[in-house]
Scaffold this motif. Structure first.
Motif, mmCIF file in Angstrom:
data_model
loop_
_atom_site.group_PDB
_atom_site.id
_atom_site.type_symbol
_atom_site.label_atom_id
_atom_site.label_comp_id
_atom_site.label_asym_id
_atom_site.label_seq_id
_atom_site.Cartn_x
_atom_site.Cartn_y
_atom_site.Cartn_z
ATOM 1 N N PHE A 1 0.955 -1.280 0.100
ATOM 2 C CA PHE A 1 0.096 0.037 0.021
ATOM 3 C C PHE A 1 0.866 1.201 -0.127
ATOM 4 N N LEU A 2 1.977 1.286 0.879
ATOM 5 C CA LEU A 2 2.809 2.613 0.769
ATOM 6 C C LEU A 2 3.598 2.745 -0.460
ATOM 7 N N GLY A 3 3.760 1.608 -1.101
ATOM 8 C CA GLY A 3 4.560 1.890 -2.191
ATOM 9 C C GLY A 3 4.167 2.697 -3.307
ATOM 10 N N GLN A 4 2.581 2.943 -3.186
ATOM 11 C CA GLN A 4 1.942 3.697 -4.332
ATOM 12 C C GLN A 4 2.294 5.194 -4.068
ATOM 13 N N PHE A 5 2.816 5.700 -2.729
ATOM 14 C CA PHE A 5 2.994 6.872 -2.449
ATOM 15 C C PHE A 5 4.249 7.307 -2.272
ATOM 16 N N SER A 6 5.368 6.051 -2.894
ATOM 17 C CA SER A 6 6.632 6.624 -2.474
ATOM 18 C C SER A 6 7.495 7.392 -3.271
ATOM 19 N N ASN A 7 6.628 8.134 -4.384
ATOM 20 C CA ASN A 7 7.303 8.768 -5.238
ATOM 21 C C ASN A 7 6.583 10.222 -5.376
ATOM 22 N N LYS A 8 7.241 11.196 -5.752
ATOM 23 C CA LYS A 8 6.421 12.303 -5.900
ATOM 24 C C LYS A 8 5.060 12.328 -6.604
ATOM 25 N N VAL A 9 5.130 11.633 -7.636
ATOM 26 C CA VAL A 9 4.069 11.288 -8.406
ATOM 27 C C VAL A 9 3.379 9.969 -7.931
ATOM 28 N N ILE A 10 2.206 10.368 -7.311
ATOM 29 C CA ILE A 10 1.513 9.114 -6.619
ATOM 30 C C ILE A 10 0.688 8.306 -7.669
ATOM 31 N N THR A 11 0.785 6.901 -7.591
ATOM 32 C CA THR A 11 0.489 6.066 -8.600
ATOM 33 C C THR A 11 -0.470 4.989 -7.992
ATOM 34 N N LYS A 12 -1.582 4.773 -8.258
ATOM 35 C CA LYS A 12 -2.514 3.874 -7.667
ATOM 36 C C LYS A 12 -2.405 2.559 -8.559
ATOM 37 N N GLN A 13 -2.302 1.440 -7.821
ATOM 38 C CA GLN A 13 -1.890 -0.001 -8.375
ATOM 39 C C GLN A 13 -3.302 -0.866 -8.087
ATOM 40 N N ASN A 14 -3.868 -1.391 -9.073
ATOM 41 C CA ASN A 14 -4.896 -2.131 -8.988
ATOM 42 C C ASN A 14 -4.889 -3.574 -8.155
ATOM 43 N N ASN A 15 -3.656 -3.848 -7.908
ATOM 44 C CA ASN A 15 -3.378 -5.124 -7.095
ATOM 45 C C ASN A 15 -2.979 -4.964 -5.729
ATOM 46 N N VAL A 16 -3.473 -3.486 -5.034
ATOM 47 C CA VAL A 16 -3.208 -3.340 -3.774
ATOM 48 C C VAL A 16 -4.427 -3.513 -2.935
ATOM 49 N N GLU A 17 -4.673 -4.426 -1.996
ATOM 50 C CA GLU A 17 -5.806 -4.972 -1.195
ATOM 51 C C GLU A 17 -6.486 -3.493 -0.556
ATOM 52 N N LEU A 18 -7.543 -3.490 -0.611
ATOM 53 C CA LEU A 18 -8.434 -2.237 -0.032
ATOM 54 C C LEU A 18 -8.083 -0.798 -0.451
#
Length: 352
Positions: free
Chosen positions: A16-33
């Protein structure tokens, strides 16, 4: 609740945190909840940045990236493999957190929960937006965590052990106040770098990360340099110059201007390049926008000094100077098994 269930929950949190670990936030479809928590966490990130001017988008992303990289099956298994969790009797462990860098108390939070205990968190007012939201995420991906995590802004009560981090003054208060409880009490520490004069430009560029990341507010930030007699700082200043945009940050610039004025009025000798001052000083804790330095002429005597002063030092950045050194550029990327103040908090938690 089994250990692997707890590990699995934190692995999902890492994803979940990996989606927010860059200046550009990227939503990933396989992350739970994600549908439930993604947008809400984006909002918490904005609140954290608005509440604390030191918590920039870049620095928050850096912290989240470190935790995303740490919370993997391989890292968690390696970290926990030497401990025996079979005979845990769950206790309530209070954590009093600092607020100098984003999620600075997360390792203690993780350690308490992964050990099978209940956690009672008292956050710093400087860093209170992110962790409660992440705790809620944990409760959803692993419902057995419900009832095991609580936060308070009041006096902490009804707990069995405590981990408290603060200044030297508050640490003395903590030691007195918690004298009847099992405890880990942490106070101010600083990190140092040892230079030999043989460093490459890349070495010094990497060292600049240890100095400037989080504006130097962390205990793992290098606040002091040990350099050989007659060391020429020209290469150092050249290698760190890519950090010059930091002076455009208002809070940093205000500290730079204030400390420079103090040094000039006091007629202290110092060198500066428009965004960093270096000053010869025997102290370990330097002000923001300042790094202290001290000359040495004998490596073995310096090792003895650092050993004698180890209660003031969090880590040593160097290249081949001493065992247990941290490579230049890596002080703010600790592994799960790199314990603050070299105190094994999991071992402590298994003993209470």
């Amino acid at each position: 609740m089994h250990l692997q269930e707890r590990i699995n929950a934190f692995i999902k949190l890492g994803d979940f945190l990996g989606q927010f670990s860059n200046k550009v936030i990227t939503k990933q479809n396989n992350v739970e909840l994600n549908d439930l928590f993604f947008d809400g966490f984006k909002h918490q990130l904005r609140l954290a940045e608005e509440h604390n001017g030191w918590f920039t988008t870049e620095n928050i992303a850096f912290a989240l990236n470190n935790w995303s990289n740490a919370l993997t099956q391989a890292n968690l298994t390696k970290w926990l493999s030497k401990y025996n969790f079979n005979e845990i009797s769950p206790k309530k462990v209070a954590i009093i957190m600092a607020g100098n860098i984003p999620l600075v108390g997360f390792h203690d939070f993780l350690s308490v929960l992964i050990s099978g205990h209940h956690v009672l968190v008292k956050q710093s007012s400087n860093d209170k937006q992110l962790l409660p939201y992440l705790a809620k995420y944990l409760e959803y991906v692993e419902p057995n965590f419900k009832g095991r995590i609580s936060f308070t802004e009041e006096k902490i009560e009804n707990f069995d052990a405590v981990i408290a981090t603060g200044s030297n003054n508050t640490a003395r208060y903590f030691e007195y106040y918690f004298k009847d409880k099992p405890s880990i009490i942490r106070n101010n520490r600083n990190s140092v770098a040892v230079l030999t004069g043989n460093e490459t430009e890349d070495d010094l560029k990497n060292l600049s990360e240890d100095i400037f990341r989080y504006y130097g507010l962390g205990c793992r930030n290098v606040s002091k340099l040990f350099v050989p007699k007659n060391y020429n700082f020209d290469s150092f200043f050249k290698a760190i110059y890519h950090w010059h945009p930091i002076i455009e940050e208002t809070k940093y610039a205000n500290n730079y201007d204030y400390n420079k004025a103090v040094y000039l009025m006091s007629e202290f000798d110092m060198l500066e390049n428009g965004f960093l001052m270096i000053k010869e000083d025997k102290s370990y804790a330097s002000p923001i926008a300042t790094v202290f330095y001290e000359f040495y002429d004998n490596a073995n005597k310096l090792k003895e000094k650092l050993k004698f002063d180890e209660q003031h030092i969090q880590c040593i950045a160097s290249n081949g100077f001493t065992e247990n050194e941290i490579a230049f550029g890596q002080t703010q990327k600790p592994q799960l098994w790199d314990y603050a103040d070299s105190v094994d908090s999991v071992e402590f938690l298994l003993s209470i």
